[in-house]
Design a protein around this motif. Sequence first.
Motif, mmCIF file in Angstrom:
data_model
loop_
_atom_site.group_PDB
_atom_site.id
_atom_site.type_symbol
_atom_site.label_atom_id
_atom_site.label_comp_id
_atom_site.label_asym_id
_atom_site.label_seq_id
_atom_site.Cartn_x
_atom_site.Cartn_y
_atom_site.Cartn_z
ATOM 1 N N THR A 1 -15.820 -28.683 23.682
ATOM 2 C CA THR A 1 -15.839 -27.700 22.598
ATOM 3 C C THR A 1 -16.236 -26.300 23.063
ATOM 4 O O THR A 1 -15.936 -25.327 22.399
ATOM 5 C CB THR A 1 -16.775 -28.136 21.461
ATOM 6 N N ASP A 2 -16.887 -26.220 24.221
ATOM 7 C CA ASP A 2 -17.266 -24.894 24.703
ATOM 8 C C ASP A 2 -16.109 -24.277 25.487
ATOM 9 O O ASP A 2 -16.266 -23.767 26.579
ATOM 10 C CB ASP A 2 -18.521 -24.996 25.588
ATOM 11 N N VAL A 3 -14.920 -24.398 24.908
ATOM 12 C CA VAL A 3 -13.731 -23.857 25.567
ATOM 13 C C VAL A 3 -12.891 -23.077 24.556
ATOM 14 O O VAL A 3 -13.018 -23.262 23.346
ATOM 15 C CB VAL A 3 -12.827 -24.975 26.147
ATOM 16 N N GLY A 4 -12.078 -22.184 25.080
ATOM 17 C CA GLY A 4 -11.047 -21.554 24.270
ATOM 18 C C GLY A 4 -9.729 -21.957 24.886
ATOM 19 O O GLY A 4 -9.558 -21.825 26.089
ATOM 20 N N ILE A 5 -8.815 -22.509 24.071
ATOM 21 C CA ILE A 5 -7.546 -22.926 24.668
ATOM 22 C C ILE A 5 -6.379 -22.171 24.048
ATOM 23 O O ILE A 5 -6.422 -21.747 22.898
ATOM 24 C CB ILE A 5 -7.300 -24.452 24.535
ATOM 25 N N MET A 6 -5.365 -22.021 24.853
ATOM 26 C CA MET A 6 -4.172 -21.315 24.389
ATOM 27 C C MET A 6 -2.953 -21.925 25.049
ATOM 28 O O MET A 6 -3.010 -22.332 26.207
ATOM 29 C CB MET A 6 -4.273 -19.864 24.791
ATOM 30 N N PHE A 7 -1.862 -21.970 24.295
ATOM 31 C CA PHE A 7 -0.638 -22.570 24.809
ATOM 32 C C PHE A 7 0.507 -21.572 24.730
ATOM 33 O O PHE A 7 0.375 -20.494 24.165
ATOM 34 C CB PHE A 7 -0.264 -23.810 23.987
ATOM 35 N N GLN A 8 1.631 -21.999 25.301
ATOM 36 C CA GLN A 8 2.833 -21.175 25.211
ATOM 37 C C GLN A 8 3.183 -20.921 23.737
ATOM 38 O O GLN A 8 3.498 -19.804 23.357
ATOM 39 C CB GLN A 8 3.968 -21.925 25.907
ATOM 40 N N ASP A 9 3.150 -22.000 22.948
ATOM 41 C CA ASP A 9 3.300 -21.834 21.501
ATOM 42 C C ASP A 9 1.913 -21.644 20.932
ATOM 43 O O ASP A 9 1.068 -22.518 21.060
ATOM 44 C CB ASP A 9 3.966 -23.068 20.887
ATOM 45 N N ASN A 10 1.686 -20.501 20.293
ATOM 46 C CA ASN A 10 0.318 -20.193 19.892
ATOM 47 C C ASN A 10 -0.143 -21.070 18.730
ATOM 48 O O ASN A 10 0.650 -21.743 18.077
ATOM 49 C CB ASN A 10 0.184 -18.705 19.548
ATOM 50 N N THR A 11 -1.437 -21.062 18.506
ATOM 51 C CA THR A 11 -2.005 -21.900 17.454
ATOM 52 C C THR A 11 -2.379 -21.063 16.234
ATOM 53 O O THR A 11 -3.320 -21.383 15.523
ATOM 54 C CB THR A 11 -3.245 -22.653 17.969
ATOM 55 N N LEU A 12 -1.625 -19.987 16.001
ATOM 56 C CA LEU A 12 -1.838 -19.230 14.767
ATOM 57 C C LEU A 12 -1.205 -20.009 13.623
ATOM 58 O O LEU A 12 -0.105 -20.525 13.761
ATOM 59 C CB LEU A 12 -1.184 -17.850 14.872
ATOM 60 N N VAL A 13 -1.911 -20.085 12.497
ATOM 61 C CA VAL A 13 -1.336 -20.784 11.347
ATOM 62 C C VAL A 13 -0.680 -19.750 10.424
ATOM 63 O O VAL A 13 -1.206 -18.650 10.253
ATOM 64 C CB VAL A 13 -2.395 -21.613 10.584
ATOM 65 N N PRO A 14 0.490 -20.102 9.853
ATOM 66 C CA PRO A 14 1.248 -19.103 9.106
ATOM 67 C C PRO A 14 0.628 -18.687 7.767
ATOM 68 O O PRO A 14 1.019 -17.677 7.205
ATOM 69 C CB PRO A 14 2.609 -19.787 8.881
ATOM 70 N N TRP A 15 -0.340 -19.484 7.282
ATOM 71 C CA TRP A 15 -0.889 -19.157 5.957
ATOM 72 C C TRP A 15 -2.116 -18.253 6.033
ATOM 73 O O TRP A 15 -2.726 -17.927 5.034
ATOM 74 C CB TRP A 15 -1.230 -20.436 5.173
ATOM 75 N N ARG A 16 -2.496 -17.857 7.215
ATOM 76 C CA ARG A 16 -3.636 -16.959 7.345
ATOM 77 C C ARG A 16 -3.214 -15.673 8.040
ATOM 78 O O ARG A 16 -2.327 -15.682 8.884
ATOM 79 C CB ARG A 16 -4.741 -17.618 8.169
ATOM 80 N N THR A 17 -3.907 -14.596 7.686
ATOM 81 C CA THR A 17 -3.645 -13.313 8.339
ATOM 82 C C THR A 17 -4.178 -13.386 9.772
ATOM 83 O O THR A 17 -4.778 -14.379 10.170
ATOM 84 C CB THR A 17 -4.385 -12.181 7.610
ATOM 85 N N VAL A 18 -3.954 -12.303 10.519
ATOM 86 C CA VAL A 18 -4.454 -12.242 11.885
ATOM 87 C C VAL A 18 -5.965 -12.477 11.894
ATOM 88 O O VAL A 18 -6.484 -13.327 12.612
ATOM 89 C CB VAL A 18 -4.117 -10.873 12.509
ATOM 90 N N ARG A 19 -6.663 -11.750 11.029
ATOM 91 C CA ARG A 19 -8.112 -11.901 10.997
ATOM 92 C C ARG A 19 -8.500 -13.307 10.525
ATOM 93 O O ARG A 19 -9.414 -13.919 11.073
ATOM 94 C CB ARG A 19 -8.727 -10.863 10.073
ATOM 95 N N GLY A 20 -7.758 -13.806 9.544
ATOM 96 C CA GLY A 20 -8.024 -15.155 9.045
ATOM 97 C C GLY A 20 -7.850 -16.201 10.128
ATOM 98 O O GLY A 20 -8.572 -17.200 10.171
ATOM 99 N N ASN A 21 -6.871 -15.982 11.005
ATOM 100 C CA ASN A 21 -6.644 -16.913 12.099
ATOM 101 C C ASN A 21 -7.777 -16.889 13.111
ATOM 102 O O ASN A 21 -8.146 -17.924 13.664
ATOM 103 C CB ASN A 21 -5.318 -16.592 12.791
ATOM 104 N N VAL A 22 -8.310 -15.697 13.351
ATOM 105 C CA VAL A 22 -9.449 -15.613 14.265
ATOM 106 C C VAL A 22 -10.657 -16.292 13.611
ATOM 107 O O VAL A 22 -11.387 -17.055 14.249
ATOM 108 C CB VAL A 22 -9.745 -14.140 14.625
#
Lengths: 271, 255
Positions: free
Chosen positions: B77-98
């Motif tokens: 859990t003490d990690v930040g992960i990122m993939f080629q396809d991002n994990t932003l969800v479409p129902w939240r704004t940029v700030r909401g996603n963060v």
Amino acid sequence: MATESSDQSNLGAKFGALVNQSWMFIIFFIGFFLVWEYSVVVFDIPKYILTPPSDVVRNGWADLPKLLYFSYITGLETLLGYVVAIIVGLPLGMAIAFSSVLRRTIYPFFVCLEMTPKIAFAPLFISWLGFGLLPKVIIVFLVCFFPIVLNAILAFNSLSEELTRFCRSTGAGVWRTFLRVRLPAAMPQCFVGFKYAAINATVGAAIAEFIGSDQGLGFYIQIVTGNMRPDLAFAGIFFLTLIGLLLFGAVTLAERLIIPWHISVRRVRTT
Amino acid sequence: MPPLISIENVRKTFGSGASLVDAFGPVSLDIEEGQFVSLLGPSGCGKSTLMLMLAGLLDVTSGQIIVDGKAVKAPQTDVGIMFQDNTLVPWRTVRGNVDLQLEMRGLDPRRYKDRVLDLLGQVKLLDFADRFPHELSGGMQQRAAFCQAMVHDPHIMLLDEPLGKLDAMTRESIRTDLQSLWMTRRPTVIFVTHSIEEAVQLSSQVAVITPRPGRIDRLIDINLPFPRDLGVKNSPEFISHVREIQEIFRGYGVI
């Protein structure tokens, strides 16, 4: 920032765009009824075979109290069956999606049942439960239930691998993951089921009434057809269509409110 | 001081019996705290598999991974992960996603407001904080995803080809952003890529991985000073590192 006046001009522009897009359809629509109206006269078609739309309006208007009352009955059956299908189907679909036991037992059974024409059960339910409201509600329920439950299963099973991994890496519990990610992510596919069911709900109600009933629009259409009154049958069909449209419209509105972010409903922001 | 991450004889196979596939390893690698390590290899060599094992999202078949003195057995859990396809969800704004990263961890986004805005500012997304992902370009989406992946200030960031789907020009500009994000907090970054230039420009160390089953062929220290802008690509050291790695891949027959 949008002010009130720009909102109004926006509305005007929207209306203009609507007319621009749909004038061809409006002309076609009017043309269709004109051709119907006059071909009945020109080809001298007997009134017990086909009546012109003007007769449908005039005679339907005269019979309006009965039509409205029967619309209420059929509408009630449709709405009850539909709502119960969602209340039962959505949580059940969720449960099947999350439980491997249910996925191996009930799911294949549902897939088989989806293949059977639900309408074929109608005479059985009428014979078991009589002429009242309940058998019709059950048949509407059966027609609506399967698309709702099967789409819900699909919806809750199709979270992307990336998002699943993201959720796991946050250490969030099942419940938090469900509320914040799984549930909203599943909504668009659930609405596919809701809309499909809404289109078919009135079919269930009408056929159930054909088979055994003493009220409702299905019953009405059958009786007036037997009395060689196609004008009144068309009036009945009109109200049946209206119920379907209202239900579909309500579901579409709910979709716009619940998932305004989804590609199927969102509009490009112009600000 | 022991290394932050210790990969010890790690192997991953899929399937069993006749259909057994050797996906990765055996590999041993030590990663020091604060390093930016690229896993560079041809596609299918298992570098993403290693990243998932580091995150605890995939079990190792044999060997072990030790992070901060503890063997990795469950999702980290003490990690930040990122993939080629991002994990932003479409129902939240940029700030909401963060904020989603914070909320999932039971943290109150209101208390992190300054940090969120600070991060968005660093990647030039402040004006887009209230936009939805679909209103953003691919490059902006990945910038937002960087903020999402590091808002909780993780020790370790696991980035699996986060720039993989972007066009060449956007990639160049985001590399700079990624580097400045890394330099402000200095998390340990494991960065999966198959672009040689990208690996050399961003990393303090490049681990060159062989074709499947992937093994670490060489660990190359890149001693160019940070920050490295586009100009670094003309420096003799940069060019010689790129050539060196190209030669290794030519040896495998992958380029």
